[in-house]
Design an enzyme around this catalytic site. Sequence first.
Site, PDB file in Angstrom:
ATOM      1  N   THR A   1       1.003  -1.189  -0.204  1.00  0.00           N
ATOM      2  CA  THR A   1      -0.040   0.187   0.004  1.00  0.00           C
ATOM      3  C   THR A   1       0.887   1.346   0.073  1.00  0.00           C
ATOM      4  O   THR A   1       1.554   1.264   0.947  1.00  0.00           O
ATOM      5  CB  THR A   1      -0.890  -0.120   1.126  1.00  0.00           C
ATOM      6  OG1 THR A   1      -1.888  -1.201   1.114  1.00  0.00           O
ATOM      7  CG2 THR A   1      -1.798   1.227   1.311  1.00  0.00           C
TER       8      THR A   1
ATOM      9  N   LYS B   1      -7.221   1.340  -3.384  1.00  0.00           N
ATOM     10  CA  LYS B   1      -7.019   1.130  -1.746  1.00  0.00           C
ATOM     11  C   LYS B   1      -7.296   2.425  -1.080  1.00  0.00           C
ATOM     12  O   LYS B   1      -7.432   2.145   0.186  1.00  0.00           O
ATOM     13  CB  LYS B   1      -5.489   0.720  -1.905  1.00  0.00           C
ATOM     14  CG  LYS B   1      -5.080   0.211  -0.520  1.00  0.00           C
ATOM     15  CD  LYS B   1      -5.765  -1.095   0.137  1.00  0.00           C
ATOM     16  CE  LYS B   1      -5.467  -1.338   1.711  1.00  0.00           C
ATOM     17  NZ  LYS B   1      -4.192  -1.964   1.729  1.00  0.00           N
TER      18      LYS B   1
ATOM     19  N   LYS C   1      -0.453   5.533   8.504  1.00  0.00           N
ATOM     20  CA  LYS C   1       0.382   5.562   7.182  1.00  0.00           C
ATOM     21  C   LYS C   1      -0.325   5.676   6.021  1.00  0.00           C
ATOM     22  O   LYS C   1      -0.168   6.553   5.190  1.00  0.00           O
ATOM     23  CB  LYS C   1       1.503   4.634   6.946  1.00  0.00           C
ATOM     24  CG  LYS C   1       2.659   4.461   5.928  1.00  0.00           C
ATOM     25  CD  LYS C   1       1.713   3.795   4.540  1.00  0.00           C
ATOM     26  CE  LYS C   1       1.930   2.350   4.754  1.00  0.00           C
ATOM     27  NZ  LYS C   1       1.568   1.454   3.429  1.00  0.00           N
TER      28      LYS C   1
END
Length: 289
Positions: free
Chosen positions: A98, A173, A241
């Site tokens: 990711t 995502k 994050k």
Amino acid sequence: MAKVAFLGLGVMGYPMAGHLRNKGGHEVTVYNRTLAKAEKWVAQHGGKAARTPKEAAEEQDFIFACVGNDDDLRAVMTGPDGAFHGAKAGAIFVDNTTASAEVARELHVTAQKKGFAFIDAPVSGGQAGAENGVLTVMCGGDAEPYARAEPVIMSFARACRLLGPSGAGQLTKMMNQICIAGLVQGLSEAIHFGKRAGLDIEAVLEVISKGAAGSWQMENRGRTMSQAKFDFGFAVDWMRKDLGIVLDEARKNGAHLPVTALVDQFYSEVQKMGGNRWDTSSLIARLDR
């Protein structure tokens, strides 16, 4: 059977590489920054361990990666011992990290110049999904290499789809994480409210999960949230994050994400409580303290 490299054997990558070997039947070479972990994987699954990403990528048909962030990804791809320096012409890179859409597009362009294909393919489903081989994979890139990569990806997935050009997988995502952030906060508030109201939380969740309020989060995390159990995989540090990537992209494209920004701050409060490694359902902890 294909020749496959897998770079990064964390909580996600370790079982994903295992499914490529055992379910997919592929010849797998693994790389991890800690060589001992790669050697442990080989002892468990067979295959080979490489000392550098470059060595792992040599003569491979597909090179998978699942590392921490943009900088880690650049290091294993284009660093001094990066996989781009070892791969053969025609190799297909599948990045399950990711990361930002920016780094995906950057590596896609670099790969094309070197005669490779690069697909950004972040995953959803958490540690349990990786271990059970039922991840959802969101892909961006070119159609022809994606068509060749999809059967290999399905070794650890239950759903996989090309959603657009390079970067589209990472953008998808981001949408996934936006949805999760809002859902977990709403579920946290509902359980917190129910506790204060003196309700039988497990009974209530059993009922409302069958109606319009139902969600994967409610079905799989509602009970454990009410019991203050937060050891189910994807950590708060990693969610922050991811949300940082989301909010940075939103600043670029002009999207307004007030709930996501607020929940990101709530997760920072969980970190201050010592919950860096708690899973993302721990949002409720800041309400119940």
